[in-house]
Design a protein around this motif. Structure first.
Motif, PDB file in Angstrom:
ATOM      1  N   GLY A   1       9.688  17.369   1.636  1.00  0.00           N
ATOM      2  CA  GLY A   1       9.665  18.983   2.052  1.00  0.00           C
ATOM      3  C   GLY A   1       8.955  19.112   3.567  1.00  0.00           C
ATOM      4  N   ARG A   2       7.635  19.672   3.563  1.00  0.00           N
ATOM      5  CA  ARG A   2       6.895  19.894   4.730  1.00  0.00           C
ATOM      6  C   ARG A   2       5.688  19.711   4.673  1.00  0.00           C
ATOM      7  NH1 ARG A   2       9.315  22.366   8.869  1.00  0.00           N
ATOM      8  NH2 ARG A   2       7.589  21.302  10.173  1.00  0.00           N
ATOM      9  N   HIS A   3       4.968  19.061   5.394  1.00  0.00           N
ATOM     10  CA  HIS A   3       3.346  18.808   5.552  1.00  0.00           C
ATOM     11  C   HIS A   3       3.207  18.859   6.922  1.00  0.00           C
ATOM     12  CE1 HIS A   3      -0.467  17.182   4.755  1.00  0.00           C
ATOM     13  NE2 HIS A   3      -0.490  17.613   3.553  1.00  0.00           N
ATOM     14  N   PRO A   4       2.760  19.989   7.570  1.00  0.00           N
ATOM     15  CA  PRO A   4       2.493  20.046   9.101  1.00  0.00           C
ATOM     16  C   PRO A   4       1.443  19.338   9.416  1.00  0.00           C
ATOM     17  CG  PRO A   4       2.791  22.379   8.010  1.00  0.00           C
ATOM     18  CD  PRO A   4       2.844  21.145   6.941  1.00  0.00           C
ATOM     19  N   GLU A   5       0.278  19.025   8.830  1.00  0.00           N
ATOM     20  CA  GLU A   5      -0.830  18.358   9.141  1.00  0.00           C
ATOM     21  C   GLU A   5      -0.445  16.834   9.498  1.00  0.00           C
ATOM     22  OE1 GLU A   5      -5.300  17.036   7.881  1.00  0.00           O
ATOM     23  OE2 GLU A   5      -4.414  18.635   6.878  1.00  0.00           O
ATOM     24  N   ALA A   6       0.219  16.299   8.295  1.00  0.00           N
ATOM     25  CA  ALA A   6       0.913  15.009   8.324  1.00  0.00           C
ATOM     26  C   ALA A   6       2.094  14.751   9.404  1.00  0.00           C
ATOM     27  CB  ALA A   6       1.472  14.478   6.991  1.00  0.00           C
ATOM     28  N   GLU A   7       2.816  15.598   9.461  1.00  0.00           N
ATOM     29  CA  GLU A   7       4.016  15.607  10.530  1.00  0.00           C
ATOM     30  C   GLU A   7       3.292  15.570  12.142  1.00  0.00           C
ATOM     31  OE1 GLU A   7       6.750  18.677   9.940  1.00  0.00           O
ATOM     32  OE2 GLU A   7       6.300  18.570   7.946  1.00  0.00           O
TER      33      GLU A   7
ATOM     34  N   SER B   1      11.305   3.715  13.495  1.00  0.00           N
ATOM     35  CA  SER B   1       9.942   4.527  13.291  1.00  0.00           C
ATOM     36  C   SER B   1       9.708   5.648  13.213  1.00  0.00           C
ATOM     37  CB  SER B   1       9.135   3.802  14.448  1.00  0.00           C
ATOM     38  OG  SER B   1       9.442   4.376  15.586  1.00  0.00           O
ATOM     39  N   SER B   2      10.516   6.828  13.228  1.00  0.00           N
ATOM     40  CA  SER B   2      10.471   8.049  13.127  1.00  0.00           C
ATOM     41  C   SER B   2      10.073   8.533  11.749  1.00  0.00           C
ATOM     42  CB  SER B   2      11.727   8.646  13.524  1.00  0.00           C
ATOM     43  OG  SER B   2      12.925   8.419  12.832  1.00  0.00           O
ATOM     44  N   LEU B   3       9.443   9.634  11.543  1.00  0.00           N
ATOM     45  CA  LEU B   3       9.169  10.098  10.072  1.00  0.00           C
ATOM     46  C   LEU B   3      10.597  10.515   9.316  1.00  0.00           C
ATOM     47  CD1 LEU B   3       6.938  11.456   8.190  1.00  0.00           C
ATOM     48  CD2 LEU B   3       7.382  13.497   9.552  1.00  0.00           C
ATOM     49  N   TYR B   4      10.277  10.006   8.164  1.00  0.00           N
ATOM     50  CA  TYR B   4      11.577  10.089   7.125  1.00  0.00           C
ATOM     51  C   TYR B   4      11.261  11.538   6.234  1.00  0.00           C
ATOM     52  CZ  TYR B   4      15.005   9.495   3.590  1.00  0.00           C
ATOM     53  OH  TYR B   4      16.140   9.595   2.796  1.00  0.00           O
ATOM     54  N   ARG B   5      12.059  12.203   6.324  1.00  0.00           N
ATOM     55  CA  ARG B   5      11.912  13.535   5.571  1.00  0.00           C
ATOM     56  C   ARG B   5      12.848  13.589   4.518  1.00  0.00           C
ATOM     57  NH1 ARG B   5       9.279  16.874   9.182  1.00  0.00           N
ATOM     58  NH2 ARG B   5       9.351  16.035  11.331  1.00  0.00           N
ATOM     59  N   ALA B   6      12.325  14.001   3.249  1.00  0.00           N
ATOM     60  CA  ALA B   6      12.917  13.993   1.977  1.00  0.00           C
ATOM     61  C   ALA B   6      13.363  15.236   1.502  1.00  0.00           C
ATOM     62  CB  ALA B   6      12.510  13.184   0.911  1.00  0.00           C
TER      63      ALA B   6
ATOM     64  N   GLU C   1       4.376  17.280  -0.045  1.00  0.00           N
ATOM     65  CA  GLU C   1       3.152  16.189   0.040  1.00  0.00           C
ATOM     66  C   GLU C   1       3.888  14.923   1.076  1.00  0.00           C
ATOM     67  OE1 GLU C   1       0.275  16.366  -3.696  1.00  0.00           O
ATOM     68  OE2 GLU C   1       2.191  14.787  -3.938  1.00  0.00           O
ATOM     69  N   PRO C   2       2.843  14.328   1.567  1.00  0.00           N
ATOM     70  CA  PRO C   2       3.144  13.173   2.490  1.00  0.00           C
ATOM     71  C   PRO C   2       3.205  11.754   1.470  1.00  0.00           C
ATOM     72  CG  PRO C   2       0.772  13.673   2.604  1.00  0.00           C
ATOM     73  CD  PRO C   2       1.206  14.475   1.733  1.00  0.00           C
ATOM     74  N   ALA C   3       3.872  10.908   1.941  1.00  0.00           N
ATOM     75  CA  ALA C   3       4.022   9.548   1.416  1.00  0.00           C
ATOM     76  C   ALA C   3       3.725   8.472   2.522  1.00  0.00           C
ATOM     77  CB  ALA C   3       5.179   9.447   0.720  1.00  0.00           C
ATOM     78  N   PHE C   4       2.851   7.466   2.151  1.00  0.00           N
ATOM     79  CA  PHE C   4       2.514   6.401   3.094  1.00  0.00           C
ATOM     80  C   PHE C   4       2.918   5.057   2.338  1.00  0.00           C
ATOM     81  CE2 PHE C   4      -0.545   3.051   4.225  1.00  0.00           C
ATOM     82  CZ  PHE C   4      -0.281   3.088   5.532  1.00  0.00           C
TER      83      PHE C   4
ATOM     84  N   ASN D   1       0.723  -1.188  -0.046  1.00  0.00           N
ATOM     85  CA  ASN D   1       0.086   0.028  -0.026  1.00  0.00           C
ATOM     86  C   ASN D   1       0.716   1.220  -0.078  1.00  0.00           C
ATOM     87  OD1 ASN D   1      -2.272  -1.681   0.042  1.00  0.00           O
ATOM     88  ND2 ASN D   1      -2.159  -1.691   2.461  1.00  0.00           N
ATOM     89  N   ILE D   2       1.094   1.619  -1.209  1.00  0.00           N
ATOM     90  CA  ILE D   2       2.270   2.999  -1.165  1.00  0.00           C
ATOM     91  C   ILE D   2       1.201   4.106  -1.885  1.00  0.00           C
ATOM     92  CG2 ILE D   2       2.932   2.037  -3.359  1.00  0.00           C
ATOM     93  CD1 ILE D   2       5.617   3.491  -2.623  1.00  0.00           C
ATOM     94  N   LEU D   3       0.980   5.179  -1.181  1.00  0.00           N
ATOM     95  CA  LEU D   3       0.242   6.226  -1.735  1.00  0.00           C
ATOM     96  C   LEU D   3       0.786   7.703  -1.597  1.00  0.00           C
ATOM     97  CD1 LEU D   3      -2.986   4.716   0.091  1.00  0.00           C
ATOM     98  CD2 LEU D   3      -2.643   4.841  -2.420  1.00  0.00           C
ATOM     99  N   PHE D   4       0.718   8.523  -2.323  1.00  0.00           N
ATOM    100  CA  PHE D   4       1.304   9.656  -2.259  1.00  0.00           C
ATOM    101  C   PHE D   4       0.220  10.755  -2.374  1.00  0.00           C
ATOM    102  CE2 PHE D   4       5.160   8.122  -4.982  1.00  0.00           C
ATOM    103  CZ  PHE D   4       5.890   7.525  -3.895  1.00  0.00           C
TER     104      PHE D   4
END
Length: 391
Positions: A268-274, A386-391, A244-247, A221-224
């Motif tokens: 980049g940045r996505h405050p809601e997802a972060e 398990s931390s958020l990966y930031r690209a 944008e977020p990536a799941f 399940n990979i979604l952008f």
């Protein structure tokens, strides 16, 4: 129709015969503890666990494995699939039927031959691959049979892994980790979900050195972007954009043993997802810390929900906390980490805990852990943070 010729050496099964005999004996002990005289196993994951054969031919009609104390394990399968069952399974005694309508009679013949026609037998009534029509047809053939629902019996035995199984689970997790690292290192503006799937599959194949039916990666399940709002969504030719977020939820497998993992990223940045991810990290930390032998599945679930309650963010969590893993990680009847569940955790259980939260705008985002229950707590099997990966 009854045949007893030797197994055709076409494929073989992944574990020693003694390992399957150990599993069958453990199931029989559980059968006796439940005051039953036999069990009829029909769930495909359970068939693979007990015999090596994955039960795939049973889409046509059930392929029951009949286990009774003091009697030889007996498979009832379609004649067309008999050689595959022999090639991939460890059961010597096989009875066959031809048409779907013959299933009930063939199964009843074995039950009568083993003197079980008026006994109390367990059936997996709550699992897949046994339809109500199958049950009715069998009951008509053996009217004095006393049926009991044992949908969770084999799962309860399979939940505790042997050393051989744990070795396979660790191998599967190494492949899953390789897929996640490929996802992280390849995340860039313009890459599509389907392109990422190919990159991940190549990474898994590089780890294994080969690709075959016993080793590989499930459809991830990979979604952008906005598509992260879709639960269990399929990858498409959809590119990711800046900010944008990536799941990602993915599981590699070996011999049918899946090791799943949820990992997310932001380009980049996505405050809601972060913000959502930060909360999910807190939940997973609390859940893993709560795991130990003797605790109930419900208490583990409650540890995570307490974090959510303190956050004041009601409605972000819409599922159970986790579930047991191994062969066929989606089998109904498996141990489930959910409210008020009474199952007791034991050493050598493996659990997948995907903490996927839903924001007010519908983004599904989070992280997770796949753990081994040890004598003193929990061992995290993945080596990807398990931390958020930031690209």
């Amino acid at each position: 129709m009854r045949t007893t010729f030797s197994t055709v050496p076409l494929a073989g099964f992944p574990f020693p015969r003694s390992e399957y005999e150990r599993r069958q004996q453990n199931v029989l002990e559980a059968v006796e503890s439940a005051k039953l005289d036999a069990i009829v196993v029909t769930a495909h994951g359970h068939l693979r666990y007990l015999t090596g054969y994955d039960g795939s031919g049973g889409y046509f009609a059930p392929f029951p494995l009949i286990l009774a104390p003091g009697r030889a394990p007996t498979y009832v399968v379609r004649k067309f699939d008999e050689q595959a069952v022999r090639a991939y399974g460890c059961i010597d005694q096989i009875d066959t039927y031809v048409e779907q309508s013959d299933f009930a009679k063939a199964c009843a013949d074995v039950i009568r031959r083993q003197g079980l026609q008026s006994k109390r037998i367990g059936f997996e009534l709550g699992c897949s691959n046994l339809a109500p029509a199958d049950v009715s047809a069998l009951q008509a053939q053996v009217p004095d049979l006393k049926m009991a629902d044992v949908s969770r019996l084999v799962s309860s035995v399979a939940a505790v892994k042997s050393d051989l199984e744990l070795e396979v689970m660790r191998d599967a997790m190494r492949m899953t980790d390789a897929a996640v690292r490929a996802f992280q290192s390849s995340l860039r503006e313009g890459v599509t979900e389907l392109e990422m799937v190919g990159t991940m599959a190549a990474a898994v194949e590089a780890v294994t050195g080969k690709a075959n039916g016993e080793i590989g990666m499930s459809q991830p399940n990979i979604l952008f972007g906005e598509r992260t709002k879709l639960p269990h969504g399929y990858p498409m030719q959809h590119p990711i954009k800046k900010n944008e977020p990536a799941f990602l939820e993915v599981g590699a497998s070996k011999h049918g043993y899946f090791a799943g993992l949820v990992r997310c990223a932001v380009l980049g940045r996505h405050p809601e997802a972060e913000s959502l991810h930060s909360l999910a990290e807190e939940v997973i930390e609390a859940v893993v810390a709560s795991i130990r032998p003797g605790i109930t599945a419900g208490a583990v679930d409650a540890a995570g929900r307490e974090v959510l309650k303190r956050s004041g963010r009601h409605g972000v969590f819409r599922q159970r906390t986790g579930y047991q893993t191994g062969i066929n990680w989606t089998e109904r009847g498996d141990l489930s980490l959910e409210p008020n569940a009474h199952d007791i955790l034991k050493p050598s259980m493996t659990l997948h805990m995907p903490n996927i939260l839903c924001s007010e705008n519908g983004y599904l985002f989070g992280t997770g852990a796949h753990v081994l229950v040890t004598e003193s707590g929990a061992e995290i099997l993945s080596h990807v943070p398990s931390s958020l990966y930031r690209a």
